[in-house]
Design a protein around this motif. Structure first.
Motif, PDB file in Angstrom:
ATOM      1  N   VAL A  42      12.947  -7.955  -1.490  1.00 41.50           N
ATOM      2  CA  VAL A  42      11.563  -7.688  -1.041  1.00 41.50           C
ATOM      3  C   VAL A  42      11.416  -6.292  -0.452  1.00 41.50           C
ATOM      4  O   VAL A  42      10.360  -5.967   0.097  1.00 41.50           O
ATOM      5  CB  VAL A  42      11.103  -8.741  -0.004  1.00 41.50           C
ATOM      6  CG1 VAL A  42      11.150 -10.135  -0.604  1.00 41.50           C
ATOM      7  CG2 VAL A  42      11.947  -8.678   1.271  1.00 41.50           C
ATOM      8  N   ASP A  43      12.459  -5.481  -0.546  1.00 43.79           N
ATOM      9  CA  ASP A  43      12.413  -4.131   0.023  1.00 43.79           C
ATOM     10  C   ASP A  43      11.877  -3.150  -1.011  1.00 43.79           C
ATOM     11  O   ASP A  43      12.551  -2.857  -2.000  1.00 43.79           O
ATOM     12  CB  ASP A  43      13.817  -3.704   0.467  1.00 43.79           C
ATOM     13  CG  ASP A  43      13.793  -2.419   1.285  1.00 43.79           C
ATOM     14  OD1 ASP A  43      12.774  -1.692   1.229  1.00 43.79           O
ATOM     15  OD2 ASP A  43      14.790  -2.148   1.977  1.00 43.79           O
ATOM     16  N   PRO A  44      10.664  -2.619  -0.790  1.00 42.61           N
ATOM     17  CA  PRO A  44      10.117  -1.693  -1.785  1.00 42.61           C
ATOM     18  C   PRO A  44      10.949  -0.431  -1.953  1.00 42.61           C
ATOM     19  O   PRO A  44      10.872   0.226  -2.993  1.00 42.61           O
ATOM     20  CB  PRO A  44       8.715  -1.381  -1.246  1.00 42.61           C
ATOM     21  CG  PRO A  44       8.759  -1.731   0.190  1.00 42.61           C
ATOM     22  CD  PRO A  44       9.745  -2.849   0.330  1.00 42.61           C
ATOM     23  N   HIS A  45      11.727  -0.095  -0.918  1.00 37.83           N
ATOM     24  CA  HIS A  45      12.551   1.112  -1.020  1.00 37.83           C
ATOM     25  C   HIS A  45      13.761   0.897  -1.926  1.00 37.83           C
ATOM     26  O   HIS A  45      14.511   1.828  -2.186  1.00 37.83           O
ATOM     27  CB  HIS A  45      12.997   1.548   0.379  1.00 37.83           C
ATOM     28  CG  HIS A  45      11.869   2.135   1.174  1.00 37.83           C
ATOM     29  ND1 HIS A  45      11.780   3.478   1.454  1.00 37.83           N
ATOM     30  CD2 HIS A  45      10.779   1.562   1.723  1.00 37.83           C
ATOM     31  CE1 HIS A  45      10.673   3.706   2.156  1.00 37.83           C
ATOM     32  NE2 HIS A  45      10.058   2.555   2.339  1.00 37.83           N
ATOM     33  N   LYS A  46      13.969  -0.321  -2.361  1.00 40.05           N
ATOM     34  CA  LYS A  46      15.032  -0.618  -3.320  1.00 40.05           C
ATOM     35  C   LYS A  46      14.521  -0.534  -4.758  1.00 40.05           C
ATOM     36  O   LYS A  46      15.278  -0.747  -5.696  1.00 40.05           O
ATOM     37  CB  LYS A  46      15.588  -2.028  -3.064  1.00 40.05           C
ATOM     38  CG  LYS A  46      16.326  -2.210  -1.751  1.00 40.05           C
ATOM     39  CD  LYS A  46      17.718  -1.610  -1.804  1.00 40.05           C
ATOM     40  CE  LYS A  46      18.502  -1.983  -0.559  1.00 40.05           C
ATOM     41  NZ  LYS A  46      19.861  -1.383  -0.562  1.00 40.05           N
ATOM     42  N   ARG A  47      13.204  -0.229  -4.888  1.00 42.49           N
ATOM     43  CA  ARG A  47      12.630  -0.173  -6.226  1.00 42.49           C
ATOM     44  C   ARG A  47      12.091   1.229  -6.501  1.00 42.49           C
ATOM     45  O   ARG A  47      11.553   1.871  -5.589  1.00 42.49           O
ATOM     46  CB  ARG A  47      11.471  -1.176  -6.355  1.00 42.49           C
ATOM     47  CG  ARG A  47      11.857  -2.623  -6.117  1.00 42.49           C
ATOM     48  CD  ARG A  47      10.716  -3.534  -6.554  1.00 42.49           C
ATOM     49  NE  ARG A  47       9.489  -3.326  -5.795  1.00 42.49           N
ATOM     50  CZ  ARG A  47       9.197  -3.973  -4.653  1.00 42.49           C
ATOM     51  NH1 ARG A  47      10.062  -4.839  -4.146  1.00 42.49           N
ATOM     52  NH2 ARG A  47       8.064  -3.735  -4.024  1.00 42.49           N
ATOM     53  N   PRO A  48      12.202   1.716  -7.729  1.00 46.80           N
ATOM     54  CA  PRO A  48      11.635   3.033  -8.044  1.00 46.80           C
ATOM     55  C   PRO A  48      10.138   3.059  -7.746  1.00 46.80           C
ATOM     56  O   PRO A  48       9.397   2.147  -8.136  1.00 46.80           O
ATOM     57  CB  PRO A  48      11.904   3.170  -9.553  1.00 46.80           C
ATOM     58  CG  PRO A  48      13.066   2.275  -9.809  1.00 46.80           C
ATOM     59  CD  PRO A  48      12.904   1.114  -8.872  1.00 46.80           C
ATOM     60  N   GLY A  49       9.710   4.099  -7.025  1.00 46.17           N
ATOM     61  CA  GLY A  49       8.291   4.236  -6.724  1.00 46.17           C
ATOM     62  C   GLY A  49       7.785   3.325  -5.628  1.00 46.17           C
ATOM     63  O   GLY A  49       6.591   3.314  -5.318  1.00 46.17           O
ATOM     64  N   GLY A  50       8.677   2.572  -5.002  1.00 47.70           N
ATOM     65  CA  GLY A  50       8.241   1.610  -4.001  1.00 47.70           C
ATOM     66  C   GLY A  50       8.033   2.193  -2.623  1.00 47.70           C
ATOM     67  O   GLY A  50       7.470   1.528  -1.748  1.00 47.70           O
ATOM     68  N   ILE A  51       8.462   3.421  -2.390  1.00 47.48           N
ATOM     69  CA  ILE A  51       8.379   4.010  -1.057  1.00 47.48           C
ATOM     70  C   ILE A  51       6.930   4.106  -0.597  1.00 47.48           C
ATOM     71  O   ILE A  51       6.597   3.848   0.556  1.00 47.48           O
ATOM     72  CB  ILE A  51       9.040   5.400  -1.052  1.00 47.48           C
ATOM     73  CG1 ILE A  51      10.530   5.262  -1.356  1.00 47.48           C
ATOM     74  CG2 ILE A  51       8.821   6.096   0.280  1.00 47.48           C
ATOM     75  CD1 ILE A  51      11.257   6.576  -1.467  1.00 47.48           C
ATOM     76  N   GLU A  52       6.028   4.468  -1.521  1.00 45.87           N
ATOM     77  CA  GLU A  52       4.620   4.634  -1.147  1.00 45.87           C
ATOM     78  C   GLU A  52       4.005   3.313  -0.677  1.00 45.87           C
ATOM     79  O   GLU A  52       3.020   3.313   0.061  1.00 45.87           O
ATOM     80  CB  GLU A  52       3.820   5.186  -2.329  1.00 45.87           C
ATOM     81  CG  GLU A  52       4.175   6.618  -2.711  1.00 45.87           C
ATOM     82  CD  GLU A  52       5.466   6.713  -3.501  1.00 45.87           C
ATOM     83  OE1 GLU A  52       5.982   5.642  -3.891  1.00 45.87           O
ATOM     84  OE2 GLU A  52       5.973   7.821  -3.702  1.00 45.87           O
ATOM     85  N   ALA A  53       4.579   2.203  -1.097  1.00 44.87           N
ATOM     86  CA  ALA A  53       4.009   0.901  -0.743  1.00 44.87           C
ATOM     87  C   ALA A  53       4.246   0.542   0.724  1.00 44.87           C
ATOM     88  O   ALA A  53       3.472  -0.218   1.310  1.00 44.87           O
ATOM     89  CB  ALA A  53       4.607  -0.183  -1.645  1.00 44.87           C
ATOM     90  N   ASP A  54       5.301   1.091   1.317  1.00 43.77           N
ATOM     91  CA  ASP A  54       5.635   0.748   2.702  1.00 43.77           C
ATOM     92  C   ASP A  54       6.393   1.929   3.312  1.00 43.77           C
ATOM     93  O   ASP A  54       7.571   1.841   3.622  1.00 43.77           O
ATOM     94  CB  ASP A  54       6.510  -0.515   2.728  1.00 43.77           C
ATOM     95  CG  ASP A  54       6.728  -1.056   4.138  1.00 43.77           C
ATOM     96  OD1 ASP A  54       6.015  -0.610   5.072  1.00 43.77           O
ATOM     97  OD2 ASP A  54       7.611  -1.912   4.316  1.00 43.77           O
TER      98      ASP A  54
END
Length: 257
Positions: A42-54
């Motif tokens: 559930v960590d967006p920082h573990k997914r490409p492009g997920g940093i902007e989400a959280d």
């Protein structure tokens, strides 16, 4: 002398707490590993492009405590006792009577260690459940626990603390937030006060995955901002189950000094 765990110890005797000696059970470790898988999912920082989400990881920190369902094994940084590098530091000097701030207190073990060592401790965490949990674990505590945001802390904390203790929060933040975090931490330190930073370490040119993101030397040195100067930087090699770490002290000179 009485150490940070409330145990009597001869002068100069170091704490015997190391990760290899911890009483965390095999079952606890297995539960932690399963929890880690859920949290990574559930960590967006573990997914490409997920940093902007959280970007500040607020939602993920809240998810940690929600998914833990009151099991400390579900909180990756909870070891149910003070961290040994803090204990070592406390054993080397006195903080009796100091006003101390524990940043990102989690379940409260480090804050309680500071209080047992004689400091008047304020501790805070971003997540309300973390603060509630710490208060439930230490109902007779003298620690003044708060829910607060490092980047939007109460104005009365500005310049209010003789000792500011930060352990592992910084390595949980994206690199882009470190300059703001440095200024936020520096703002808490009173004239003559100390900022103590403990973090996992990496080489400057070492590629990292993460989160967490171990800090490079240049990251640590960059915390000497807004009147703080670096007075001590220890590069602590791996030992047992303890990874390489930095332990850094920054000082603000006395007013008019």
């Amino acid at each position: 002398m009485i150490d940070s765990r409330g145990l009597e110890r001869a002068p100069g005797e170091k704490p015997d707490s190391t990760f290899s000696q911890r009483a965390l059970s095999e079952d606890f470790a297995e539960r932690r590993a399963r929890a880690r898988e859920k949290l990574d999912a559930v960590d967006p920082h573990k997914r490409p492009g997920g940093i902007e989400a959280d970007p500040k990881r607020r939602e993920w920190f809240e998810a940690v405590y929600a998914l833990a369902e009151d099991d400390p094994a579900g909180v990756p940084w909870a070891h149910l006792e003070p961290r040994p590098l803090l204990e070592d530091w406390l054993a080397a000097g006195s903080i009796v009577g100091l006003r101390a701030l524990d940043v990102g207190c989690g379940l409260g073990d480090n804050a309680e260690a500071l209080a047992r060592a004689g400091a008047h401790v304020v501790a805070f965490d971003l997540v309300e459940r973390a603060v509630q949990w710490a208060q439930e674990r230490f109902p007779q505590s003298s620690v003044d626990y708060h829910v607060a945001d490092l980047f939007d802390a109460p104005s009365e904390w500005r310049g209010a603390f003789d000792l500011v203790h930060e352990l592992y929060t910084l390595q949980a933040l994206p690199e882009t937030l470190l300059p703001d975090a440095a200024r936020a931490l520096a703002a808490f330190v009173a004239p003559g006060g100390t900022l103590l930073v403990i973090s996992r370490a990496r080489d400057d040119n070492e590629e990292i995955g993460g989160p967490p993101w171990p800090l490079a030397r240049q990251d640590i040195e960059a915390f000497a901002v807004d009147g703080l100067r670096l007075v001590s930087l220890e590069d602590i090699p791996p030992s047992g189950h303890l990874a390489r770490h930095w332990r850094a002290e920054f000082r603000r000179d006395e007013a008019g000094g």
